[in-house]
Design an enzyme around this catalytic site. Structure first.
Site, PDB file in Angstrom:
ATOM      1  N   CYS A  70       6.746  -0.896   8.054  1.00 50.19           N
ATOM      2  CA  CYS A  70       6.028  -2.077   7.574  1.00 50.19           C
ATOM      3  C   CYS A  70       4.811  -2.264   8.472  1.00 50.19           C
ATOM      4  O   CYS A  70       4.959  -2.346   9.701  1.00 50.19           O
ATOM      5  CB  CYS A  70       6.957  -3.286   7.675  1.00 50.19           C
ATOM      6  N   CYS A 206      -0.222  -1.057   3.481  1.00 48.53           N
ATOM      7  CA  CYS A 206       1.008  -1.823   3.268  1.00 48.53           C
ATOM      8  C   CYS A 206       1.922  -0.836   2.570  1.00 48.53           C
ATOM      9  O   CYS A 206       1.524  -0.203   1.581  1.00 48.53           O
ATOM     10  CB  CYS A 206       0.749  -3.032   2.375  1.00 48.53           C
TER      11      CYS A 206
HETATM   12  N1  DGL Z   1       5.451  -3.574   3.269  1.00 53.21           N
HETATM   13  C1  DGL Z   1       4.914  -4.442   4.233  1.00 53.21           C
HETATM   14  C2  DGL Z   1       3.716  -3.853   4.984  1.00 53.21           C
HETATM   15  O1  DGL Z   1       3.590  -2.639   5.093  1.00 53.21           O
HETATM   16  C3  DGL Z   1       4.688  -5.891   3.982  1.00 53.21           C
HETATM   17  C4  DGL Z   1       4.975  -6.565   2.713  1.00 53.21           C
HETATM   18  C5  DGL Z   1       5.175  -8.037   2.903  1.00 53.21           C
HETATM   19  O2  DGL Z   1       6.327  -8.414   3.165  1.00 53.21           O
HETATM   20  O3  DGL Z   1       4.205  -8.803   2.849  1.00 53.21           O
HETATM   21  O4  DGL Z   1       2.906  -4.573   5.524  1.00 53.21           O
END
Ligand code: DGL
Length: 283
Positions: A70, A206
């Site tokens: 993440c 993301c």
């Molecule tokens: N998948 C996550 C990232 O790479 C974040 C998504 C979220 O919870 O806002 O930042």
């Protein structure tokens, strides 16, 4: 021991898929904090607290290493946890544990330079020859981590970030392709207008966005290369494991998928990305 992979929801599966492909015999436990997702609009402090709780869950479930799949958690929580929590937690649990993020390998891939490399600061103005466009959550954009760390290493690269406040949630909910397509086109259009032309390269900053990478490719024009974060993370984890034999990744090809939210089958969007049915168990 196993390898823990953490994301706020299903986005980290994009990184997870690359890790599983790279280390097919290793044991993996994936955790999605869907109860608290999305993290993209939360304060840095909230992200630290939630990420620490997730790592603790994965360590207690047998992980030696946890990969924060993440960007938002890596931007806000990685350094804090490594510096202020991991040393005492190691003593508490009595074995080797560590947390790794995904931004460092991505920046290494984007700059073509090892993390240790810092450019000599030149007083004169350096021409920006290469423009990288980055799509991220509002949290990651606000942290400016990509701008700061790329600029330290490559002054000839300009970074433009586009926050996409709704996209992770839409992907999480597995909404229709048309809705996702319109959202992606809106953000690609906004970034292109801000730069004044298309970027030379792009990063899906993301992990959720990688699940719909084909829509970004279409909207950006297929000739624009995407710097592939999951591959960069797999490369880096493989090197890390070779340097740190104290982290045994296991060898029984264990695959567990756990959620703090509703257990059950993944959405069709996710299943098609993963290439097989996927079932989440409750924490
Ligand atoms: N998948 C996550 C990232 O790479 C974040 C998504 C979220 O919870 O806002 O930042």
């Amino acid at each position: 021991m196993s390898i823990g992979v953490f994301d706020t929801g299903v986005g980290g599966l994009s990184v997870h898929r690359a890790l599983v492909e790279r280390l097919p015999q290793a044991d993996f436990i994936y955790l999605g904090d869907q109860k608290n997702a999305p993290y993209g609009g939360k304060s840095g402090e909230e992200v630290v607290v939630l990420t620490r709780a997730a790592c603790e869950y994965l360590f207690e479930a047998g992980a030696g290493l946890v990969v924060l799949a993440c960007n938002t958690a890596s931007a806000f929580a990685l350094r804090r946890l490594q510096q202020t929590w991991i040393p005492q937690y190691r003593q508490q649990i009595g074995r080797a544990v560590n947390v790794l993020g995904i931004i460092v390998p991505t920046i290494e891939a984007a700059t073509g330079l090892p993390w240790e490399h810092e450019a000599e600061r030149r007083g004169d103005k350096v021409e920006k020859l290469d423009v990288i466009g980055i799509f991220s959550t509002p949290g990651t954009v606000a942290s400016r981590v990509y701008e700061i760390e790329i600029d330290k290493r490559r002054q000839d690269v300009a970074v433009f970030s586009e926050p996409c406040p709704n996209l992770a949630r839409l992907i999480e909910n597995g909404v229709e392709r048309d809705v996702l397509k319109a959202e992606v086109e809106k953000h690609v259009g906004a970034l292109t207008r801000r730069i004044g032309r298309a970027p030379d390269r792009a990063i899906l900053g993301c992990t959720h966005y990688e699940i719909i990478a084909d829509l970004f490719r279409e909207a950006l024009a297929p000739s624009i290369p995407l710097i592939h974060q999951p591959t960069a993370v797999a490369d880096s984890l493989q090197l890390y494991l070779a340097r740190h034999p104290e982290y045994d990744p296991g060898a029984t090809a264990l695959r567990r998928f756990v959620t703090t939210g509703q257990p059950g089958e993944a959405t069709p969007l996710l299943t098609s990305f993963w290439g097989a049915p996927l079932r989440f168990e409750a924490t």
